[in-house]
Motif scaffolding. Structure first.
Motif, PDB file in Angstrom:
ATOM      1  N   THR A 229     -10.086  15.650  38.760  1.00 56.37           N
ATOM      2  CA  THR A 229      -9.433  14.412  38.318  1.00 56.37           C
ATOM      3  C   THR A 229      -9.331  14.358  36.796  1.00 56.37           C
ATOM      4  N   SER A 232      -6.728  16.782  35.645  1.00 57.68           N
ATOM      5  CA  SER A 232      -5.411  16.320  36.091  1.00 57.68           C
ATOM      6  C   SER A 232      -4.919  15.181  35.201  1.00 57.68           C
ATOM      7  N   ILE A 233      -5.836  14.302  34.800  1.00 53.07           N
ATOM      8  CA  ILE A 233      -5.482  13.226  33.864  1.00 53.07           C
ATOM      9  C   ILE A 233      -5.074  13.812  32.518  1.00 53.07           C
ATOM     10  N   TYR A 234      -5.784  14.865  32.101  1.00 54.06           N
ATOM     11  CA  TYR A 234      -5.431  15.554  30.850  1.00 54.06           C
ATOM     12  C   TYR A 234      -3.981  16.050  30.896  1.00 54.06           C
ATOM     13  N   LEU A 235      -3.623  16.694  31.998  1.00 56.85           N
ATOM     14  CA  LEU A 235      -2.248  17.185  32.149  1.00 56.85           C
ATOM     15  C   LEU A 235      -1.262  16.024  32.221  1.00 56.85           C
ATOM     16  N   TYR A 236      -1.630  14.954  32.919  1.00 57.13           N
ATOM     17  CA  TYR A 236      -0.768  13.771  33.045  1.00 57.13           C
ATOM     18  C   TYR A 236      -0.516  13.138  31.674  1.00 57.13           C
ATOM     19  N   LEU A 237      -1.577  13.002  30.900  1.00 58.70           N
ATOM     20  CA  LEU A 237      -1.440  12.405  29.565  1.00 58.70           C
ATOM     21  C   LEU A 237      -0.522  13.234  28.679  1.00 58.70           C
ATOM     22  N   VAL A 240       3.357  13.597  31.032  1.00 56.75           N
ATOM     23  CA  VAL A 240       4.067  12.349  31.345  1.00 56.75           C
ATOM     24  C   VAL A 240       4.030  11.365  30.177  1.00 56.75           C
ATOM     25  N   LYS A 241       2.858  11.166  29.621  1.00 55.84           N
ATOM     26  CA  LYS A 241       2.701  10.183  28.554  1.00 55.84           C
ATOM     27  C   LYS A 241       3.011  10.737  27.170  1.00 55.84           C
TER      28      LYS A 241
END
Length: 277
Positions: A229, A232-237, A240-241
């Motif tokens: 998780t 995955s948040i690292y990649l999302y940030l 996506v962000k």
């Protein structure tokens, strides 16, 4: 006699590894290219010795050596050296080998003081399967990718600090530019996340087949999903962000702490992960 030779080979590996790290440290402080070259070839020789050790160990045990913490730590150190040498060859980033192998040497020292009989050999033989071996191997390789991603983020933070304080000098010039460091950290995370995800899928499938009644609230399982998780948040940030820079590097460093906790602590709290004792 075979065990004595294996022990001597391991001792030689640790000694040469220590000299290599010390020479890299000397180069880091004094910008000594000769020390850097000697350290690199010493480390390459260490990699050869480690590879020979792994091969002989596989011949002795008749399986891939990742089923106990003794074996897993050694393989993890081998993965770190392999990745650091490969990346140094491809990207030519000074200090990446030094910082990565500080971590690798710590792992080797911990491995040295872990008794070989740690864990049950009877249980180990009962649990051997191709599924389990692939699960553990992929998990360790993903940890290696996360470790190098962490090192790149550390170098990013160091370079960022030097630039912010306007510390122009040889150390600044020998570090790669911020974009390259950040990109390398991101690519390694991209490699590590799917590897870990596949490892978890295979591990859960193996547990379903081999460990009936397994507690799904096991700390090792929870820790692995927390780790997945976090990255995955690292990649999302990043994707996506559009987050970048110091904040993303700090998130990566914090995520790597979960790698260490999951590898060394949660395994000890696990009720069924025999590989971690």
């Amino acid at each position: 006699m075979f065990s004595i030779h294996m022990t001597r080979l391991h001792e030689l590996t640790v000694v040469l590894y220590a000299f290599s790290v010390l020479l890299y440290f000397f180069d880091f402080l004094n910008h000594n290219r000769k020390a850097n070259r000697i350290a690199f070839w010493l480390l390459a020789f260490v990699w050869v010795l480690q590879t020979v050790f792994l091969f002989l160990y596989m011949v002795k045990t008749g399986r891939f050596p990742v089923l106990t913490i003794f074996e897993g730590l050694y393989f993890y150190a081998w993965v770190l050296i392999t990745l650091s040498l490969g990346i140094n060859r491809l990207l030519r980033i000074d200090f990446i080998v030094f910082f990565t192998n500080i971590l690798g040497f710590i792992v080797m020292v911990i491995h040295t003081f872990v008794p070989e009989q740690y864990g049950s050999h009877v249980v180990g033989k009962q649990l051997v399967s191709e599924l389990l071996l692939i699960h553990i191997t992929m998990a360790i390789v993903s940890y290696g990718a996360f470790s190098l991603s962490f090192v790149f983020s550390l170098l990013y933070l160091l370079q960022y600090d030097l630039l912010k304080r306007k510390k122009w000098g040889k150390r600044l010039l020998r570090l790669a530019d911020l974009h390259k460091l950040e990109r390398s950290s991101y690519i390694l995370a991209v490699i590590g996340v799917p590897m870990l995800m596949l490892s978890l899928i295979l591990g859960l499938q193996w547990a379903f087949l081999k460990v009936p009644g397994m507690p799904w609230y096991d700390m090792k399982i929870i820790g692995s999903f927390l780790l997945l998780t976090a990255y995955s948040i690292y990649l999302y940030l990043h994707i996506v962000k559009g987050l970048a820079g110091k904040s993303l590097a700090l998130w990566n460093v914090a995520s790597f702490l979960i790698v260490l906790i999951n590898f060394f602590l949660f395994g000890k709290l696990s009720s069924f992960h025999f590989w971690y004792g």
